[in-house]
Scaffold this motif. Structure first.
Motif, PDB file in Angstrom:
ATOM      1  N   GLY A   6      35.909  39.834  44.431  1.00 19.86           N
ATOM      2  CA  GLY A   6      34.525  40.023  44.025  1.00 19.86           C
ATOM      3  C   GLY A   6      33.525  39.077  44.652  1.00 19.86           C
ATOM      4  O   GLY A   6      32.427  38.884  44.124  1.00 19.86           O
ATOM      5  N   GLU A   7      33.871  38.544  45.805  1.00 27.39           N
ATOM      6  CA  GLU A   7      33.027  37.511  46.418  1.00 27.39           C
ATOM      7  C   GLU A   7      31.719  38.038  46.986  1.00 27.39           C
ATOM      8  O   GLU A   7      30.822  37.254  47.331  1.00 27.39           O
ATOM      9  N   ALA A   8      31.561  39.355  47.089  1.00 27.06           N
ATOM     10  CA  ALA A   8      30.352  39.930  47.690  1.00 27.06           C
ATOM     11  C   ALA A   8      29.368  40.459  46.648  1.00 27.06           C
ATOM     12  O   ALA A   8      28.479  41.238  46.977  1.00 27.06           O
ATOM     13  N   SER A   9      29.495  40.028  45.406  1.00 25.12           N
ATOM     14  CA  SER A   9      28.625  40.579  44.363  1.00 25.12           C
ATOM     15  C   SER A   9      27.162  40.190  44.538  1.00 25.12           C
ATOM     16  O   SER A   9      26.270  40.899  44.085  1.00 25.12           O
ATOM     17  N   HIS A  10      26.913  39.049  45.195  1.00 20.93           N
ATOM     18  CA  HIS A  10      25.535  38.578  45.408  1.00 20.93           C
ATOM     19  C   HIS A  10      25.367  38.190  46.871  1.00 20.93           C
ATOM     20  O   HIS A  10      25.281  37.002  47.212  1.00 20.93           O
ATOM     21  N   PRO A  11      25.306  39.155  47.769  1.00 21.19           N
ATOM     22  CA  PRO A  11      25.280  38.828  49.204  1.00 21.19           C
ATOM     23  C   PRO A  11      24.056  38.043  49.643  1.00 21.19           C
ATOM     24  O   PRO A  11      24.091  37.346  50.657  1.00 21.19           O
ATOM     25  N   GLY A  12      22.963  38.123  48.904  1.00 27.40           N
ATOM     26  CA  GLY A  12      21.760  37.399  49.293  1.00 27.40           C
ATOM     27  C   GLY A  12      21.512  36.156  48.468  1.00 27.40           C
ATOM     28  O   GLY A  12      20.388  35.619  48.485  1.00 27.40           O
ATOM     29  N   SER A  13      22.522  35.686  47.754  1.00 28.96           N
ATOM     30  CA  SER A  13      22.300  34.568  46.844  1.00 28.96           C
ATOM     31  C   SER A  13      22.029  33.259  47.583  1.00 28.96           C
ATOM     32  O   SER A  13      22.803  32.872  48.467  1.00 28.96           O
ATOM     33  N   PRO A  14      20.952  32.554  47.206  1.00 29.28           N
ATOM     34  CA  PRO A  14      20.734  31.210  47.739  1.00 29.28           C
ATOM     35  C   PRO A  14      21.444  30.147  46.920  1.00 29.28           C
ATOM     36  O   PRO A  14      21.374  28.950  47.253  1.00 29.28           O
ATOM     37  N   THR A  15      22.123  30.574  45.859  1.00 25.23           N
ATOM     38  CA  THR A  15      22.706  29.635  44.893  1.00 25.23           C
ATOM     39  C   THR A  15      24.213  29.470  45.065  1.00 25.23           C
ATOM     40  O   THR A  15      24.737  28.355  45.037  1.00 25.23           O
ATOM     41  N   LEU A  16      24.908  30.595  45.236  1.00 24.45           N
ATOM     42  CA  LEU A  16      26.365  30.569  45.331  1.00 24.45           C
ATOM     43  C   LEU A  16      26.816  31.241  46.616  1.00 24.45           C
ATOM     44  O   LEU A  16      26.349  32.333  46.954  1.00 24.45           O
ATOM     45  N   SER A  17      27.745  30.604  47.310  1.00 30.49           N
ATOM     46  CA  SER A  17      28.339  31.184  48.509  1.00 30.49           C
ATOM     47  C   SER A  17      29.423  32.180  48.108  1.00 30.49           C
ATOM     48  O   SER A  17      29.881  32.189  46.953  1.00 30.49           O
ATOM     49  N   PRO A  18      29.883  33.027  49.039  1.00 31.71           N
ATOM     50  CA  PRO A  18      31.004  33.910  48.720  1.00 31.71           C
ATOM     51  C   PRO A  18      32.237  33.149  48.233  1.00 31.71           C
ATOM     52  O   PRO A  18      32.924  33.617  47.321  1.00 31.71           O
ATOM     53  N   ASP A  19      32.516  31.984  48.798  1.00 27.87           N
ATOM     54  CA  ASP A  19      33.655  31.202  48.324  1.00 27.87           C
ATOM     55  C   ASP A  19      33.439  30.716  46.895  1.00 27.87           C
ATOM     56  O   ASP A  19      34.384  30.689  46.092  1.00 27.87           O
ATOM     57  N   ASP A  20      32.199  30.317  46.572  1.00 26.46           N
ATOM     58  CA  ASP A  20      31.889  29.925  45.198  1.00 26.46           C
ATOM     59  C   ASP A  20      32.120  31.092  44.247  1.00 26.46           C
ATOM     60  O   ASP A  20      32.734  30.944  43.178  1.00 26.46           O
ATOM     61  N   LEU A  21      31.611  32.252  44.629  1.00 21.98           N
ATOM     62  CA  LEU A  21      31.754  33.425  43.776  1.00 21.98           C
ATOM     63  C   LEU A  21      33.211  33.815  43.605  1.00 21.98           C
ATOM     64  O   LEU A  21      33.641  34.190  42.504  1.00 21.98           O
ATOM     65  N   ARG A  22      33.972  33.732  44.675  1.00 22.99           N
ATOM     66  CA  ARG A  22      35.397  34.065  44.592  1.00 22.99           C
ATOM     67  C   ARG A  22      36.084  33.195  43.540  1.00 22.99           C
ATOM     68  O   ARG A  22      36.810  33.689  42.669  1.00 22.99           O
ATOM     69  N   ARG A  23      35.865  31.910  43.618  1.00 18.38           N
ATOM     70  CA  ARG A  23      36.500  30.977  42.675  1.00 18.38           C
ATOM     71  C   ARG A  23      36.035  31.241  41.249  1.00 18.38           C
ATOM     72  O   ARG A  23      36.851  31.309  40.315  1.00 18.38           O
ATOM     73  N   LEU A  24      34.728  31.395  41.072  1.00 18.97           N
ATOM     74  CA  LEU A  24      34.187  31.588  39.728  1.00 18.97           C
ATOM     75  C   LEU A  24      34.636  32.898  39.108  1.00 18.97           C
ATOM     76  O   LEU A  24      34.979  32.961  37.919  1.00 18.97           O
ATOM     77  N   ARG A  25      34.643  33.956  39.905  1.00 21.79           N
ATOM     78  CA  ARG A  25      34.995  35.261  39.344  1.00 21.79           C
ATOM     79  C   ARG A  25      36.464  35.328  38.949  1.00 21.79           C
ATOM     80  O   ARG A  25      36.827  35.950  37.940  1.00 21.79           O
ATOM     81  N   VAL A  26      37.318  34.685  39.708  1.00 19.41           N
ATOM     82  CA  VAL A  26      38.735  34.630  39.331  1.00 19.41           C
ATOM     83  C   VAL A  26      38.894  33.853  38.025  1.00 19.41           C
ATOM     84  O   VAL A  26      39.655  34.250  37.129  1.00 19.41           O
ATOM     85  N   ASP A  27      38.169  32.748  37.888  1.00 19.77           N
ATOM     86  CA  ASP A  27      38.225  31.972  36.645  1.00 19.77           C
ATOM     87  C   ASP A  27      37.663  32.768  35.472  1.00 19.77           C
ATOM     88  O   ASP A  27      38.213  32.718  34.357  1.00 19.77           O
ATOM     89  N   GLU A  28      36.570  33.480  35.702  1.00 15.96           N
ATOM     90  CA  GLU A  28      35.977  34.286  34.633  1.00 15.96           C
ATOM     91  C   GLU A  28      36.954  35.347  34.137  1.00 15.96           C
ATOM     92  O   GLU A  28      37.068  35.572  32.925  1.00 15.96           O
ATOM     93  N   ARG A  29      37.640  35.974  35.055  1.00 17.28           N
ATOM     94  CA  ARG A  29      38.612  36.989  34.635  1.00 17.28           C
ATOM     95  C   ARG A  29      39.727  36.359  33.813  1.00 17.28           C
ATOM     96  O   ARG A  29      40.153  36.916  32.790  1.00 17.28           O
ATOM     97  N   GLU A  30      40.208  35.209  34.235  1.00 19.93           N
ATOM     98  CA  GLU A  30      41.265  34.533  33.480  1.00 19.93           C
ATOM     99  C   GLU A  30      40.810  34.265  32.047  1.00 19.93           C
ATOM    100  O   GLU A  30      41.553  34.496  31.087  1.00 19.93           O
ATOM    101  N   ASN A  31      39.579  33.789  31.896  1.00 15.83           N
ATOM    102  CA  ASN A  31      39.056  33.504  30.566  1.00 15.83           C
ATOM    103  C   ASN A  31      38.877  34.788  29.756  1.00 15.83           C
ATOM    104  O   ASN A  31      39.171  34.822  28.552  1.00 15.83           O
ATOM    105  N   ALA A  32      38.390  35.839  30.408  1.00 15.83           N
ATOM    106  CA  ALA A  32      38.165  37.103  29.708  1.00 15.83           C
ATOM    107  C   ALA A  32      39.479  37.715  29.233  1.00 15.83           C
ATOM    108  O   ALA A  32      39.573  38.222  28.105  1.00 15.83           O
ATOM    109  N   LEU A  33      40.483  37.671  30.066  1.00 11.26           N
ATOM    110  CA  LEU A  33      41.786  38.198  29.662  1.00 11.26           C
ATOM    111  C   LEU A  33      42.344  37.426  28.479  1.00 11.26           C
ATOM    112  O   LEU A  33      42.947  38.000  27.560  1.00 11.26           O
ATOM    113  N   ALA A  34      42.141  36.113  28.470  1.00 16.30           N
ATOM    114  CA  ALA A  34      42.621  35.300  27.358  1.00 16.30           C
ATOM    115  C   ALA A  34      41.946  35.711  26.055  1.00 16.30           C
ATOM    116  O   ALA A  34      42.588  35.756  24.990  1.00 16.30           O
TER     117      ALA A  34
END
Length: 257
Positions: free
Chosen positions: A82-110
């Motif tokens: 899911g790293e391309a969810s915000h392609p124009g973001s000035p805040t988070l890079s694709p690598d940032d999004l990749r890490r965060l989205r994987v963590d978010e899913r882990e928390n949501a599944l829990a």
């Protein structure tokens, strides 16, 4: 494989009030995935396929929780990170999004009681699933068995990654003759209640009950990068604002049998 018809996923889409006003939504036949679908049950395992982190929770998270509560082994195949969810973001890079989205899913599944399921990340580039469709199919074909249940996106959902993932799952399930139930996500955005573009006769409702529906809402809130803006910048808008979430956080889920 033939690509599905592209859908316009911009704008507000079909309002949830229109869906709720349509009698057909509440008249869908009810199915319990723990006991339904005939031959092959009890399932040896359930393989859930998600194009992006959050699709499994928003589309079929309650059903996953019901199955896990019945003692069924669940494997989640996460196609992209899911790293391309915000392609124009000035805040988070694709690598940032990749890490965060994987963590978010882990928390949501829990939150849904699914912390212990196996998650297999294919790391297909977000937005490019169609180019890797054969790879996804081969991975799924190796995972599925005749007594498996596969839960995958509907192959006409309207998002290119969802459609490609759904086609791969269909192709992988066919040689095993295993059960596949498809789940919609973006269909609720572009479809019209009772419209001919959707095979309503194949749809079944999975009731969640109040407690599980509340847990699913709490799980969805864990996807902070998607349900709220990253910042006030134009490229940081929420991908899943409230009007979209309302269509996905009902007290029942829908599968296409």
């Amino acid at each position: 494989m033939t690509a599905s018809q592209a859908r316009n996923l911009d704008g507000p889409g079909t309002p949830e009030q229109d869906w709720q006003a349509w009698p057909g939504l509440r008249e869908l036949p009810v199915v319990d995935p723990r006991t339904a679908a005939g031959a092959g049950y009890p399932w040896a395992d359930v393989v859930v396929v998600a194009p992006h982190p959050d699709d499994e929770v928003l589309g079929i998270g309650g059903t996953m929780a019901l199955l896990a509560g019945a003692g069924v082994r669940i494997t989640l195949i996460s196609v992209t990170d899911g790293e391309a969810s915000h392609p124009g973001s000035p805040t988070l890079s694709p690598d940032d999004l990749r890490r965060l989205r994987v963590d978010e899913r882990e928390n949501a599944l829990a939150v849904l009681g699914l912390a212990d399921i196996e998650v297999v990340r294919l790391r297909v580039p977000d937005g490019e699933v169609i180019e890797h469709e054969n790879h996804v199919e081969h991975v799924l074909r190796d995972r599925l068995r005749p007594d498996s249940l596969c839960l995958a996106p509907w192959h006409h959902d309207g998002h290119p990654d969802h459609d490609a993932t759904g086609r791969a799952a269909l192709a992988a399930a066919e040689p095993h003759a295993c059960r596949l139930l498809a789940y919609p996500v973006w269909m609720w955005h572009w479809a019209e209640p009772g419209g001919t573009a959707v095979p309503w006769s194949t749809m079944r409702a999975v009731p969640l009950g109040d407690e599980l529906a509340a847990a699913k809402r709490a799980a969805a809130a864990e996807f902070a990068t998607q349900v709220g803006p990253l910042s006030a910048a134009a490229g940081d808008k929420a991908v899943l604002p409230g009007h979209i979430l309302r269509r996905l956080l009902r007290d029942f889920e829908v599968v296409l049998a």
